[in-house]
Design a protein around this motif. Structure first.
Motif, short mmCIF file in Angstrom:
data_model
loop_
_atom_site.label_atom_id
_atom_site.label_comp_id
_atom_site.label_asym_id
_atom_site.label_seq_id
_atom_site.Cartn_x
_atom_site.Cartn_y
_atom_site.Cartn_z
N LEU A 140 0.81 -1.22 0.00
CA LEU A 140 0.00 0.00 0.00
C LEU A 140 0.84 1.27 0.00
O LEU A 140 0.46 2.27 -0.60
N MET A 141 1.99 1.24 0.67
CA MET A 141 2.83 2.43 0.81
C MET A 141 3.23 3.06 -0.51
O MET A 141 3.20 4.27 -0.64
N ASP A 142 3.60 2.25 -1.46
CA ASP A 142 4.15 2.80 -2.69
C ASP A 142 3.26 2.61 -3.90
O ASP A 142 3.73 2.61 -5.04
N LEU A 143 1.95 2.46 -3.64
CA LEU A 143 0.99 2.54 -4.74
C LEU A 143 0.93 3.99 -5.20
O LEU A 143 1.13 4.91 -4.40
N ASN A 144 0.64 4.20 -6.45
CA ASN A 144 0.50 5.56 -6.96
C ASN A 144 -0.64 6.30 -6.25
O ASN A 144 -1.56 5.67 -5.69
N ASP A 145 -0.59 7.63 -6.28
CA ASP A 145 -1.59 8.47 -5.60
C ASP A 145 -3.00 8.23 -6.11
O ASP A 145 -3.96 8.48 -5.39
N SER A 146 -3.14 7.74 -7.32
CA SER A 146 -4.48 7.49 -7.86
C SER A 146 -5.22 6.40 -7.07
O SER A 146 -6.43 6.26 -7.19
N TYR A 147 -4.50 5.65 -6.25
CA TYR A 147 -5.10 4.62 -5.41
C TYR A 147 -5.30 5.10 -3.97
O TYR A 147 -5.55 4.30 -3.08
N GLY A 148 -5.17 6.40 -3.74
CA GLY A 148 -5.28 6.95 -2.39
C GLY A 148 -6.60 6.64 -1.70
O GLY A 148 -6.62 6.29 -0.51
N ALA A 149 -7.70 6.74 -2.41
CA ALA A 149 -9.02 6.50 -1.81
C ALA A 149 -9.17 5.04 -1.40
O ALA A 149 -9.60 4.74 -0.28
N ILE A 150 -8.78 4.14 -2.28
CA ILE A 150 -8.91 2.72 -1.96
C ILE A 150 -7.93 2.31 -0.86
O ILE A 150 -8.25 1.51 0.01
N ARG A 151 -6.75 2.93 -0.85
CA ARG A 151 -5.77 2.68 0.21
C ARG A 151 -6.37 3.08 1.55
O ARG A 151 -6.30 2.34 2.53
N SER A 152 -7.02 4.26 1.62
CA SER A 152 -7.64 4.72 2.86
C SER A 152 -8.75 3.78 3.30
O SER A 152 -8.86 3.46 4.49
N GLN A 153 -9.55 3.31 2.36
CA GLN A 153 -10.63 2.38 2.70
C GLN A 153 -10.07 1.08 3.29
O GLN A 153 -10.59 0.56 4.27
N ILE A 154 -9.04 0.58 2.68
CA ILE A 154 -8.44 -0.67 3.14
C ILE A 154 -7.85 -0.51 4.53
O ILE A 154 -8.04 -1.36 5.40
N LEU A 155 -7.17 0.61 4.77
CA LEU A 155 -6.54 0.83 6.08
C LEU A 155 -7.56 1.05 7.19
O LEU A 155 -7.24 0.91 8.37
N MET A 156 -8.80 1.39 6.82
CA MET A 156 -9.86 1.59 7.82
C MET A 156 -10.52 0.26 8.20
O MET A 156 -11.25 0.21 9.19
#
Length: 173
Positions: A140-156
């Protein structure tokens, strides 16, 4: 090599658990045949230089032991190198699939060097779960910024999903 020997049910020949029977045993011929199979497989797999040093060997266990002593060196610099490679791996211009595959390759190579406990006890299970969580965070750390929303959902999510589930979520995003 270990995978192939396991698949052929021949791992005991190199780990010493399949011992040579007594000369009077009716199983001696079968053991020698299997021993020859494993030896020839090892000899056909190694480089010419290594082959020259084992060509006259007759015991696959001693050949494997020798090869392990010479080449199975896990040292701090190799482990450090893998951590650095993993830490520097970013999605960048890669597709999510290519990025994940690259990380998986590093993780698999690292796991071949460092054995995780597998006794099934609670501490072992917790360690394996922690290791999986670390991999998830690395991904998750080094996914491109376009995945920011899904990264936040996953971390929640609680508990955090598996790395495979996370990859799938990003892949179909």
């Amino acid at each position: 090599m270990l995978i192939a020997l396991t698949a052929k049910n021949k791992l005991g020949f190199i780990d010493g658990t399949c011992e040579k029977p007594y000369t009077t045993s009716p199983k001696l011929h079968q053991w020698e045949r299997c021993n020859g199979f494993v030896l020839s497989w090892i000899m056909n797999t190694v480089s010419r230089e290594i082959f020259n040093g084992i060509v006259y060997s007759t015991d696959d266990f001693s050949v494997w032991k020798d090869l392990r002593e010479r080449f199975n060196k896990v040292n701090g610099s190799r482990i450090f190198s893998f951590h650095r490679e993993i830490g520097c791996c970013a999605q960048g211009s890669f597709t999510v699939s290519a990025y994940y595959s690259k990380l998986r390759q590093f993780w698999d190579e690292y796991n071949s060097l460092v054995t995780l406990p597998s006794c099934g006890c609670p501490t072992s299970r917790e360690y394996v779960e922690h290791n999986q969580q670390q991999k998830l965070l690395q991904f998750l750390m080094d996914l491109n910024d376009s995945y920011g929303a899904i990264r936040s959902q996953i971390l929640m999510m609680s508990p955090l999903p598996t790395i495979g589930h996370t990859f799938s979520s990003c892949y179909y995003h």
